[in-house]
Design an enzyme around this catalytic site. Structure first.
Site, PDB file in Angstrom:
ATOM      1  N   ARG A 145     -25.835 -26.374  11.546  1.00 31.05           N
ATOM      2  CA  ARG A 145     -24.671 -25.644  11.022  1.00 31.05           C
ATOM      3  C   ARG A 145     -23.912 -26.473   9.972  1.00 31.05           C
ATOM      4  O   ARG A 145     -23.309 -25.919   9.065  1.00 31.05           O
ATOM      5  CB  ARG A 145     -23.708 -25.313  12.155  1.00 31.05           C
ATOM      6  CG  ARG A 145     -24.254 -24.378  13.205  1.00 31.05           C
ATOM      7  CD  ARG A 145     -24.063 -22.932  12.768  1.00 31.05           C
ATOM      8  NE  ARG A 145     -24.608 -22.016  13.740  1.00 31.05           N
ATOM      9  CZ  ARG A 145     -23.947 -21.572  14.811  1.00 31.05           C
ATOM     10  NH1 ARG A 145     -22.705 -21.949  15.016  1.00 31.05           N
ATOM     11  NH2 ARG A 145     -24.501 -20.736  15.642  1.00 31.05           N
ATOM     12  N   ASP A 165      -9.781 -12.555  14.404  1.00 32.34           N
ATOM     13  CA  ASP A 165     -10.762 -13.621  14.622  1.00 32.34           C
ATOM     14  C   ASP A 165     -10.090 -14.927  14.218  1.00 32.34           C
ATOM     15  O   ASP A 165      -9.070 -14.936  13.528  1.00 32.34           O
ATOM     16  CB  ASP A 165     -12.018 -13.383  13.772  1.00 32.34           C
ATOM     17  CG  ASP A 165     -13.237 -14.140  14.300  1.00 32.34           C
ATOM     18  OD1 ASP A 165     -14.077 -13.530  14.981  1.00 32.34           O
ATOM     19  OD2 ASP A 165     -13.341 -15.364  14.042  1.00 32.34           O
TER      20      ASP A 165
HETATM   21  C1  LIG Z   1     -20.455 -13.752  18.816  1.00 30.46           C
HETATM   22  S1  LIG Z   1     -19.064 -13.261  17.867  1.00 30.46           S
HETATM   23  C2  LIG Z   1     -18.556 -11.818  18.755  1.00 30.46           C
HETATM   24  C3  LIG Z   1     -18.320 -10.640  17.840  1.00 30.46           C
HETATM   25  C4  LIG Z   1     -17.965  -9.330  18.536  1.00 30.46           C
HETATM   26  N1  LIG Z   1     -16.842  -9.466  19.415  1.00 30.46           N
HETATM   27  C5  LIG Z   1     -19.157  -8.789  19.296  1.00 30.46           C
HETATM   28  O1  LIG Z   1     -19.168  -8.833  20.524  1.00 30.46           O
HETATM   29  O2  LIG Z   1     -20.096  -8.334  18.660  1.00 30.46           O
HETATM   30  C6  LIG Z   1     -17.875 -14.494  18.370  1.00 30.46           C
HETATM   31  C7  LIG Z   1     -16.657 -14.561  17.475  1.00 30.46           C
HETATM   32  O3  LIG Z   1     -15.656 -15.320  18.164  1.00 30.46           O
HETATM   33  C8  LIG Z   1     -14.886 -15.998  17.207  1.00 30.46           C
HETATM   34  N2  LIG Z   1     -14.164 -17.090  17.877  1.00 30.46           N
HETATM   35  C9  LIG Z   1     -14.650 -18.269  18.367  1.00 30.46           C
HETATM   36  N3  LIG Z   1     -13.672 -19.009  18.881  1.00 30.46           N
HETATM   37  C10 LIG Z   1     -12.525 -18.295  18.738  1.00 30.46           C
HETATM   38  C11 LIG Z   1     -11.168 -18.542  19.073  1.00 30.46           C
HETATM   39  N4  LIG Z   1     -10.781 -19.670  19.657  1.00 30.46           N
HETATM   40  N5  LIG Z   1     -10.255 -17.590  18.757  1.00 30.46           N
HETATM   41  C12 LIG Z   1     -10.626 -16.439  18.159  1.00 30.46           C
HETATM   42  N6  LIG Z   1     -11.894 -16.152  17.814  1.00 30.46           N
HETATM   43  C13 LIG Z   1     -12.837 -17.078  18.093  1.00 30.46           C
HETATM   44  C14 LIG Z   1     -15.913 -16.475  16.190  1.00 30.46           C
HETATM   45  O4  LIG Z   1     -15.323 -16.771  14.940  1.00 30.46           O
HETATM   46  C15 LIG Z   1     -16.884 -15.287  16.151  1.00 30.46           C
HETATM   47  O5  LIG Z   1     -16.614 -14.429  15.071  1.00 30.46           O
END
Ligand SMILES: C[S@@+](CC[C@H](N)C(=O)[O-])C[C@H]1O[C@@H](n2cnc3c(N)ncnc32)[C@H](O)[C@@H]1O
Length: 280
Positions: A39, A148
């Site tokens: 990454r 996000d």
């Molecule tokens: C795997 S994606 C999930 C997307 C969607 N919720 C779904 O289920 O398809 C995880 C997302 O969590 C966000 N994320 C990770 N840590 C986070 C945090 N501390 N606060 C808010 N968002 C976070 C990442 O940026 C990423 O876009």
């Protein structure tokens, strides 16, 4: 051209995993060195550096806030798709929204939150369902909030531009043709859907902004990255925001079990969701 080589040392891995945990709560288990390498090598290259170790040196210097943010964002997993897992959206359409619309008939407000929304496929799926199946919401105050941690992914979500592979994943063709316009090799969500959504940056482990009481919370596929303590903290905060008769969805590999006993696990159609239980 500068190439970043694979030379991540143990101390660099520790530095990155501490930094990422502190800023986002994402836990990088020992052994995830390959993930950090893959990454962050592009980030190192973009900075004109030769390796992730050099990137770590740059992060240790004062004034590296912008780079730190970039690194944390690069370590998030943004995997998502339209109608992901299907059942939550079927339940929303056939049971949950009709029930909530009935419950809110007097106040005519409805608030839905797509948390950790990534590039927006989840929230646009919800917006299309609202537009397609609930014309009775015309004149209601409907708030569809998508948030996000990552500014970069939020910028993509706001634009609502998806490539062919992205729209091929889960989006029924009639919905693609009705709610998207083709622009060269990509598809953009039409303004009538895009304008339904308020995007904002929320880091789940920092203070949350004032939010309207939520009727439905989608909090899917993000808790998996966190420690049990962080999951408990976030579920507790989500409970404060969820209305007493509201619904919360988690990802397929996530649960409130052994984390927050105030939530009841309920089945709606083929979907599993969580509701605030009645006190004993
Ligand atoms: C795997 S994606 C999930 C997307 C969607 N919720 C779904 O289920 O398809 C995880 C997302 O969590 C966000 N994320 C990770 N840590 C986070 C945090 N501390 N606060 C808010 N968002 C976070 C990442 O940026 C990423 O876009």
């Amino acid at each position: 051209m500068t190439t970043a080589t694979a030379t991540l040392t143990g101390s660099s891995f520790t530095f990155i995993s501490d930094l990422v945990r502190e800023r986002s709560a994402i836990v990088l288990e020992p052994g995830k060195s390959y993930l950090v390498e893959s990454r962050l090598s592009p980030v190192a290259r973009e900075q004109g550096l030769h390796s992730v170790d050099e990137l770590v040196d740059a992060l240790r210097r004062p004034g590296a806030q912008a780079l730190t943010r970039k690194v944390v964002e690069a370590m998030t997993t943004n995997e998502t798709s339209f109608f992901r897992d299907l059942h939550p959206f079927e339940a929303l359409k056939t049971s949950i929204l009709p029930e909530l619309i009935n419950n809110r008939a007097r106040e005519r407000t409805l608030s839905i939150w797509s948390n950790a929304c990534s590039s927006g496929q989840e929230v646009y799926t919800i917006a299309m369902i609202l537009r397609e199946h609930f014309p009775q919401l015309t004149g209601w105050k409907v708030r569809l909030i998508a948030s996000d941690l990552s500014t970069q992914i939020l910028a993509k979500a706001r634009q609502g531009i998806f490539n062919q592979t992205e729209v091929n994943r889960g989006l029924p063709l009639p919905m693609l043709l009705k709610y998207f316009q083709k622009s060269g090799l990509t598809w953009q969500v039409k303004d009538e859907i895009r304008n339904m959504v308020e995007f904002c940056e929320i880091n789940l482990v920092e203070a949350w902004p004032v939010l309207p009481p939520m009727d439905v919370i989608f909090l899917r596929n993000v808790l998996i990255y966190f420690s049990p303590e962080t999951k408990k903290e976030i579920l507790g905060k989500a409970r404060q925001v969820l209305r007493p008769d509201g619904y919360m969805f988690l990802g397929g590999a996530e649960t409130t079990m052994n984390l927050d006993s105030a939530f009841d696990r309920v089945t709606v159609g083929k979907a599993t969701c969580y509701r605030i239980g009645k006190p004993c």
